[in-house]
Design an enzyme around this catalytic site. Structure first.
Site, mmCIF file in Angstrom:
data_model
loop_
_atom_site.group_PDB
_atom_site.id
_atom_site.type_symbol
_atom_site.label_atom_id
_atom_site.label_comp_id
_atom_site.label_asym_id
_atom_site.label_seq_id
_atom_site.Cartn_x
_atom_site.Cartn_y
_atom_site.Cartn_z
ATOM 1 C CG ASN A 42 48.536 34.833 42.071
ATOM 2 O OD1 ASN A 42 50.190 35.640 41.529
ATOM 3 N ND2 ASN A 42 47.711 34.601 41.086
ATOM 4 C CB THR A 82 36.753 56.062 24.485
ATOM 5 O OG1 THR A 82 36.919 56.271 22.479
ATOM 6 C CG2 THR A 82 35.361 57.043 24.997
ATOM 7 C CB CYS A 106 40.708 27.612 38.564
ATOM 8 S SG CYS A 106 39.381 26.842 38.003
ATOM 9 N N GLY A 131 45.519 44.926 35.258
ATOM 10 C CA GLY A 131 46.523 44.477 35.445
ATOM 11 C C GLY A 131 47.475 43.269 34.242
ATOM 12 C CB THR A 132 45.872 41.186 31.351
ATOM 13 O OG1 THR A 132 45.796 40.066 32.936
ATOM 14 C CG2 THR A 132 46.061 40.097 30.857
ATOM 15 C CB SER A 159 43.711 44.791 38.929
ATOM 16 O OG SER A 159 43.498 44.438 38.256
ATOM 17 N N GLY A 160 41.639 47.112 39.509
ATOM 18 C CA GLY A 160 40.848 47.820 39.995
ATOM 19 C C GLY A 160 40.251 46.606 41.096
#
Ligand code: PLP
Length: 389
Positions: free
Chosen positions: A149, A235, A324, A69-70, A197-198
């Site tokens: 989130n 890659t 955090c 995501g970032t 994001s995975g």
């Protein structure tokens, strides 16, 4: 451990591990290889691209695999800034993830202007303020997260896109928390860019995707060997890509099989039990437009820092409302943007459920929260908290 921190990351689904293992073991060839071994690797990437595209109702060529995501968020903001330098303004909200907030700072360092649209006390974007913020010809991009989130609050994406497009601006949505939990359809929503994001959907960390609509131009963020059709060099993380594809497929299956209502009922049961025992509990965010997986609430005068220690001892993994960073608790910018006091933010906990949780885990966690809250209050010499169970 009862793991209730799925918004931080999710356990990898064993079926996802099965899908990625061949690309760590026998099919390790570089996808760019000309020899036969490269073929199954390229086929796996094609399949995964289709699986991710299907989940989003996109076309495979609109999907770029990234490291998460970032990176996807950084890439969108950098691309728009580079391609439309004359449209100086970026519109975001104060409740975005650090990836967007920090990318917005870079936008500013590069001579652009960032306009922050406020959210209401329930965490929903103030659409009137968004309308006012739009400057045709000057606003380049509106970047707003689909689901938050910390609180799980869902954005009115359809209205956001309409407002932005009416002013000629592009729209990016950080859908890292939304994908896998609510239907995310880029075609019917008409977003121009979308990040996912995975590791939030039971795939491993370090893999993600960026949707770039065929309608819009895109300049690569990472340059090099020209992989991903010249849009993201390096890659390819083939095992991660295969995993993301499998995870996307599983999400689609679980949308059909009652998983959503099971998690919803579990989260509601958890909140009900805590609320019954601690009636002054305050749930953050819009109750009607909130992820069914997320529970963020304040237990007034019960410090989250103490709660986290006791809950950890009780084998419950959850988060404080405060973000955090490097093991230090910082006040939550999300709660602050919603007008929650610093005191209440420091007494906020977040529990986020996933498909491997059970009702009995939710019930055990609720009793642990109630016990821990009693203890924290007793240690402060304050026995006044109403605990009815
Ligand atoms: N956006 C949101 C809303 C998130 O919750 C996160 C992760 O916590 C990210 C972006 C960053 O995603 P990643 O960890 O894949 O870089």
């Amino acid at each position: 451990m009862i793991y209730l921190d799925a918004n931080a990351t999710t356990p990898v689904d064993p079926l996802v591990i099965d899908a990625m293992l061949p690309f760590l073991c026998e099919h390790y060839a570089n996808p760019a290889s000309s020899y036969a071994d490269g073929r199954p690797v390229r086929q796996a990437m094609d399949l995964a691209r289709e699986q991710v595209a299907d989940l989003l109702h996109a076309q495979p060529e609109e999907i770029i695999f990234t490291s998460g995501g970032t990176e996807s968020i950084n890439a969108v903001l950098a691309s728009v800034r580079a391609l439309w330098p004359e449209s100086r303004e970026l519109v975001i909200t104060g409740t975005e993830h650090a990836a967007a907030l920090e990318s917005a700072k870079r936008w500013q360092r590069q001579g652009g202007k960032v306009v922050r649209v406020p959210v209401h006390a329930n965490g929903r974007v103030d659409l009137d303020a968004l309308r006012e913020a739009m400057r045709p010809g000057i606003t380049a991009l509106v970047s707003i997260m689909w689901a938050n989130n910390e609180t799980g609050v869902l954005a009115p994406m359809r209205e956001i896109v309409e407002i932005a497009h009416a002013a000629g601006a592009l729209v990016h949505s950080d859908a890292v928390q939304a994908v896998g939990k609510v239907p995310v359809d880029v075609k019917s929503m008409h977003v121009d860019f979308l990040s996912l994001s995975g590791h939030k959907i039971h795939a491993p960390k370090g893999i993600g995707a960026l949707y770039v609509s065929k309608r819009v131009r895109f300049e690569p963020f990472i340059l090099g060997g020209g992989q991903e059709h010249e849009r993201r060099s390096g890659t390819e993380n083939v095992p991660g890509i295969a995993a993301l594809g499998a995870a996307a497929d599983l999400v689609r299956q679980h949308f059909e099989d009652g998983t959503k209502s099971r998690i919803h009922a579990m989260r509601d049961r958890f909140e009900h039990l805590v609320h019954a025992a601690i009636p002054n509990m305050r749930i953050h965010g819009c109750l009607t437009h909130r992820l069914h997986t997320t529970s963020s609430f304040c237990l007034p005068e019960v410090d989250a820092a103490g709660m986290l220690i006791l809950l950890d001892k009780a084998g419950i993994a959850c988060s404080a409302g405060s973000a955090c960073h490097a093991n230090a608790l910082h006040s939550s910018h999300v709660l602050e943007a919603m007008g929650v006091s610093a005191r209440d933010a420091a007494c906020t906990l977040r529990f986020s459920f996933h498909r491997f949780n059970t009702k009995s885990e939710a019930e055990t966690a609720a009793s642990a929260v109630i016990k821990a809250a009693q203890k924290v209050r007793a240690e402060r010499g304050d026995e006044s908290m109403v605990v009815t169970a």
